[in-house]
Write an enzyme that holds these catalytic residues in place. Structure first.
Site, PDB file in Angstrom:
ATOM      1  N   CYS A  74     -40.718  77.050  55.378  1.00 46.25           N
ATOM      2  CA  CYS A  74     -40.208  76.630  56.686  1.00 46.25           C
ATOM      3  C   CYS A  74     -39.886  75.132  56.667  1.00 46.25           C
ATOM      4  CB  CYS A  74     -41.231  76.998  57.763  1.00 46.25           C
ATOM      5  SG  CYS A  74     -40.550  76.971  59.427  1.00 46.25           S
TER       6      CYS A  74
ATOM      7  N   HIS B 119     -42.561  82.923  56.837  1.00 43.39           N
ATOM      8  CA  HIS B 119     -43.888  82.476  56.408  1.00 43.39           C
ATOM      9  C   HIS B 119     -44.681  83.553  55.674  1.00 43.39           C
ATOM     10  CE1 HIS B 119     -44.229  78.651  58.820  1.00 43.39           C
ATOM     11  NE2 HIS B 119     -43.180  79.213  59.395  1.00 43.39           N
TER      12      HIS B 119
ATOM     13  N   GLU C 171     -47.403  83.280  54.211  1.00 49.89           N
ATOM     14  CA  GLU C 171     -48.860  83.138  54.438  1.00 49.89           C
ATOM     15  C   GLU C 171     -49.277  83.813  55.737  1.00 49.89           C
ATOM     16  OE1 GLU C 171     -46.713  80.812  55.209  1.00 49.89           O
ATOM     17  OE2 GLU C 171     -47.417  79.611  56.918  1.00 49.89           O
TER      18      GLU C 171
END
Ligand SMILES: Nc1ncnc2c1ncn2[C@@H]1O[C@H](COP(=O)(O)OP(=O)(O)O)[C@@H](O)[C@H]1O
Ligand SMILES: [Mg+2]
Lengths: 730, 80, 217, 80
Positions: free
Chosen positions: C85, C186, C188
């Site tokens: 990002c 993302h 994660e």
């Protein structure tokens, strides 16, 4: 009118209030002193019209660590963890400048929470506007959402839920409320106290400018009229980047035990951040305004003392630790200045350009603020409104009626708004926006925290007591369907002009209702906010208290119920009293454009039983979907489950009105056939009625009743629901 | 006609981004920067003969959309 | 430590990245942007957030941080460098990856699960995935609209239903060597079922597998 | 010295803001708008005597920070 009178009146102070300032000081106030009293004694800061009523709230429970009175309430989660929560309104600033008004509202509530020592972990926004066919309302709505997103996302705190509603009564006066939840280890708790004599006041964060000068009195405590524009110089601008650094810096200060107390600078700025901590500590303070770092030159003492420049904090520090504190500020690239010293005695002394500009009893600014026991009177029109009931003799097309409800912007999907909010940061969001309640895991524990925020101006207009009561029960049921049990409440009381006896009566009734429900649930009110003067050109908004309820699931369910977890073949059950109540319902609003009748009263015992049952079902993983029944009744509830789960349903009830009834204490569950016996047994044990209304399957939502059967294509329901807001903004 | 609209944040209103950029320039060693302001300049090509009518039309655009009257001032130049 | 997660003032996702890396058996630590020494690190992540408040242009000021020199050196040395990002935006501003970012097509912040497709498995982030593999990963950006007038960028993950107008529907872009990758969604945020998706694992596991000493912790 | 830096998005690069504003103006009934471009104008007050040195210094700021070469061109005017 004397020139002096002209001044104090211009500052929003009555002649009587001015006289009591003279009484306190034994002399006429200096300009800076007058400015301080005028903001500290404004409705927004002093709660002068509401204090006497707020005492009604139950505020005690074994798990309450800090109740009302501090910047945020704090409750004990066990295992050494505390949660801090608070809700605030930024209604009037958001009307003047929707983006910055909402953004600074978020900034303010975050400060209230991390002032206590907690790291803010989530936000919830409750926003209300006039109808979207009015361009100005579209402008306000999109501006407010962008402002919440712009600030919340950048500051790095997820916005995981909230409420969006539209009603004519908010057209000239939108409501923008924001709730924040933070968590901390027990030893990190910090209070807003100035500490011992000799401790040093360090001002942290943004330089002070002429932002929101007189904001507290001008913006938050006076009504609107066409001249709202004239109040524009008071607009504050938010800086999430600065706030993010301020949060990290403060949390490091707490971790390293470098401060004795902290006070955020919100309404009334330095006036509040010096006098309140000193008063709480029973001390005085010497303040040096020349030491304050400024953005603009030539600011007067009065301006410096009342500026509402954002992203500022006052830390109180032992002399030996001042250097460490300034070093932390430096590391995080924020300004820190020593601006004062706590003194024995109770006098707040303020110097500017070497001159004494204020010398007042510190406590007098908050504690000696006027208290008004404003007259209350039940509105004369209320009885008549209760008479205005609809008989519902003619039966609507159930598919069309449901479709119309799903297409209503207050009921349809709010995704247009919440997909602009980062709702996933921190990897805690187990159940996020678009469900009844939000569920967050607390990492490092087995616990989950659930929050639901609920308001219903139409219900409270029809019956403020029952409305207030039902809000608490609805919020409690919303957290229960995530597997959590209710723990504490914060409330935001958005009302009209308190100088009108009807408004004061509504205010008191709502407080009574909220208090009664909290007492029955055994949960305390630990904080909140009051916003009066929500009126435009003399017309008050509906009384609109908003309740933010925190619940805890310990342990957090392995798989929490979700609206999108339903699947083909599961049975659909409704739990709770099979009663019909359409007064104030979305059905009467959307289909008949009607607001009348008297809403059903809550049943405390039933509320408690239903909440316990829902939490139990969620905890045991017996029901993939649990959904409380509120706006639009069973018809909307089942449609939402079908739309989100991408599966149809076939439901039948005897009386068609049951489909749209909003009677309290009821929820829908989907249950796999294998679990039905167990689920119904649990319901029986808790004394909660269980009604099987159908099954999930197919690609239509079929409504069968004694008098009429209609069916609604899942695809049509889905697109109406999804487009309810965006199609009105296009 | 070519019209230029300069939109300027009011000086009394905080300008967080401007401040951050100024700080960054200083960190880069550009000490000599006394002040920094970031404006928006909008270049429009608008139909019309009479400069005054065009100016009024653009003024309307500013009030309605181009500028935020709460935070910003604007200035319109109609190029000959 | 082997994975350094760089923290700029305004970064938000550093804790999340550290959490996800550790969850997957890796070893990660946050590093302040004023540090210059990355010698202890075998790989670097520039996490998401709003470095320097996105002042002027997203990533514009962060690219000038002291630590970026070491990041560039690691990138040149072939070590795994991942920008997520805002981290992706910073890598572009720094010229470590081609292109730049502009506002989303609809001028609105977008935070939701989106579908992407792996189109190139010759990078440290995608080596464990299959060509054409579909993943559901959260997107969370306002300036997610990647432009590359030079058309030299190597798009390795694409949006299947482009949410923001990104050129070639790019969701992730790699350098020619494949050791530097920027990804807008993302991963994660998609490593635990409890949070709704584990589709980010294959990406982060590839990344960790490519980290010399992290592969079997 | 007062320096003005005009930062202009390259025409080959898409401009969602410009496009959105143009659309919004049309919706508001301002049909006559043929074209619209939004530039960023940065006003700096920089120490220094010699316009050329100041220009060079500001050029450096642009290269390092103020403009992104992928997206933007810049133009520097040193006001007398
Ligand atoms: N409606 C309410 N219910 C419970 N507590 C309230 C309510 N309104 C205000 N309070 C409490 O009064 C205290 C003072 O509020 P306020 O002056 O607004 O704090 P701040 O200056 O931090 O915004 C706070 O602790 C707040 O929780
Ligand atoms: Mg406070």
């Amino acid at each position: 009118m004397s020139e002096q009178a002209a001044i104090h009146r211009a500052l929003g102070m009555t002649d009587d209030e001015y006289d009591s300032v003279i009484g306190i000081l034994g002399r006429t106030p200096r300009p800076a002193e007058l400015a301080m009293y005028s903001v500290m004694w404004s409705e927004h800061c002093s709660y002068k019209s509401s204090r006497s009523h707020l005492g009604r709230f139950p505020t005690e429970a074994p798990w309450v660590v800090v109740g009302p009175g501090e910047n945020a309430g704090v409750v004990d989660l066990g295992d050494g963890w505390l949660a801090a929560l608070r809700i605030e309104s930024h209604n009037h600033p958001s009307f003047v400048e929707p983006y910055e008004g909402a953004a600074t509202g978020v900034g303010g509530i975050l400060r209230d929470v991390f002032t206590m020592g907690a790291r803010p972990i989530a936000l919830w926004d409750q926003i209300r506007f006039g109808p979207l066919d009015v361009p100005k309302n579209r402008f306000l709505f999109s501006g407010v959402v962008a402002g919440i997103a712009g600030y919340g996302n950048a500051v790095g705190v997820p916005t995981v839920g909230g409420e969006v509603a539209f009603d004519e009564c908010y057209s000239g006066n939108p409501l923008v409320n924001v709730m924040c939840l933070g968590i901390m280890r027990r030893d990190q708790l910090v209070l807003g106290t100035a500490g011992e004599a000799g401790s040093v006041a360090v001002l942290l964060g943004k330089p002070t400018g002429r932002d929101g000068i007189g904001g507290a009195s001008v913006l938050a405590s006076a009504s609107f009229d066409e001249e709202a524009g004239a109040k524009r110089p008071s607009v504050q601008v938010g800086d999430p980047f600065e706030e993010k650094k301020l949060i990290e810096a403060c949390l490091e200060l707490y971790e390293r035990g470098l401060v004795v107390g902290v006070q955020d600078l919100g309404a009334a700025g330095l006036s509040c951040a010096t006098s309140e901590p000193a008063a709480r500590a029973g001390m005085g303070m010497d303040v040096e305004l020349d030491a304050v770092h400024v953005r603009e030159s030539g600011m007067s003492a009065a301006e410096l003392l009342t500026s509402e420049s954002q992203e500022r904090m006052m830390a109180f520090v032992e002399p030996s630790k001042v250097e460490d504190v300034l070093a932390v500020a430096d590391k995080w690239e924020i300004d820190g200045r020593v601006v004062g010293t706590v003194t024995a005695g109770d006098t707040l002394r303020i110097r500017h350009n070497g001159e004494l500009v204020a010398e007042v009893p510190a406590a007098s600014l908050s504690e000696a603020a006027p208290r008004y026991d404003r007259p209350m009177a039940e509105p004369t029109w209320l009885a008549a409104v209760w008479e205005q009931t609809l008989d519902h003799s003619e039966v609507p097309d159930l598919a069309e009626a449901t479709l119309a409800l799903l297409d209503d912007p207050s009921i349809g999907s709010a995704e247009w708004a919440y997909q602009q909010y980062d709702h996933m940061l921190f990897l805690n969001t187990v159940v996020g926006p678009g469900h009844d309640g939000s569920l967050l895991r607390v990492r490092g524990t087995d616990k989950g925290l659930a929050v639901s925020t609920d308001g219903n101006g139409r219900l409270c207009y029809l019956d403020p007591y029952r409305g207030g009561e039902r809000l608490v029960y609805e919020a409690a049921l919303n957290v229960a369907v995530t597997g959590a049990l209710p723990m504490a409440v914060v409330d935001n009381l958005n009302f009209g002009n308190p100088e009108k006896p009807e408004v004061m009566w509504q205010f008191r009734q709502c407080i009574e209702g909220i208090s009664a429900a909290c007492e029955h649930l055994g949960i305390p009110v630990v904080g909140g906010n009051v916003s009066f003067y929500n009126e435009t050109d003399g017309v008050d908004i509906h009384p609109t208290p908003v309740v933010g309820l925190l619940g805890m699931a310990d342990p957090i369910p392995a798989v929490a119920p979700r609206l999108d977890a339903g699947s083909e073949g599961e049975e659909v059950w409704v739990f709770g009293p099979e009663s019909i109540d359409l007064a104030g319902s979305a059905f009467e609003r959307v289909i008949h454009d009607h607001l009348g009748g008297r809403p059903a009263t809550a049943t405390p015992e039933m509320a408690v039983a239903v909440i316990a049952l829902a939490a139990r079902l969620a905890a045991d993983g017996l029901t993939p979907v649990l959904h409380d029944i509120s706006d639009g009744g069973i018809a909307v509830g089942i449609s939402e489950i079908c739309i989100r789960s991408q599966v149809g349903a076939d439901v039948s009830v005897e009386d068609w009105r049951l489909l749209y009834s909003e009677a309290p204490h009821r929820f829908i569950a989907t249950v796999a056939a294998a679990n039905v016996a167990e689920v119904t047994r649990l319901a029986a044990d808790t004394g909660v009625a269980a009604l099987r209304i159908g099954t999930l399957g197919g690609d239509h939502i079929v409504f069968r009743t004694a008098v009429r059967t209609n069916d609604l294509a899942l695809a049509d329901a889905g697109s109406a629901y999804a487009a309810a807001i965006p199609r009105r903004l296009a | 006609m070519n019209v230029t609209v300069t939109i300027r944040r009011r000086s009394v209103i905080a300008d967080p981004h401007g401040a951050t950029v100024a700080r960054a320039l200083a960190d880069l060693g550009h000490q000599g920067v006394r002040s920094l302001r970031i404006d928006r300049t909008i270049h429009l090509e608008v139909d019309g003969e009479d400069p005054e009518t065009v100016r009024e039309q653009v003024a309307a655009m500013c009030e309605q959309l181009l500028a935020n009257p709460v935070l910003e001032d604007y200035e319109i130049t109609v190029d000959a | 430590m082997n994975v350094a997660v760089v923290v700029f003032p305004g970064s938000n996702c550093e804790h999340d990245v550290v959490h996800a890396v550790r969850l997957l058996g890796g070893d990660a630590e946050a590093v302040w942007h004023k540090d210059t020494d990355l010698s202890g690190a075998d790989a670097v992540v520039l996490p998401g957030g709003f470095a320097h408040g996105d002042a002027l242009r997203t990533g514009a000021i962060a690219r000038l941080s002291p630590i970026m020199q070491s990041v560039r050196t690691m990138a040149d040395s072939g070590a795994p460098v991942l920008g997520i990002c805002n981290g992706f935006q910073i890598l572009c501003e720094a010229g470590i990856l081609p292109g730049a970012f502009i506002a989303n097509r609809d001028l609105a912040f977008i935070c939701r699960m989106i579908d992407v497709e792996v189109t190139d498995t010759n990078t440290m982030l995608t080596s464990g995935a299959q060509i054409g593999q579909r993943l559901r990963i959260p997107l969370n950006s306002y300036e997610g609209n990647w432009v590359d007038p030079t058309h030299t960028g190597r798009v390795v993950v694409r949006y299947t239903d482009d949410p923001n107008g990104s050129q070639d529907h790019a969701a992730a872009v790699a350098n020619p060597a494949g050791n530097v990758v920027g990804i807008m969604p993302h991963p994660e945020r998609a490593t635990e079922q409890l949070l709704g998706s584990v589709d980010g694992r294959v990406l982060l596991e590839s990344f960790l597998a490519s980290v010399p000493s992290a592969s079997h912790v």
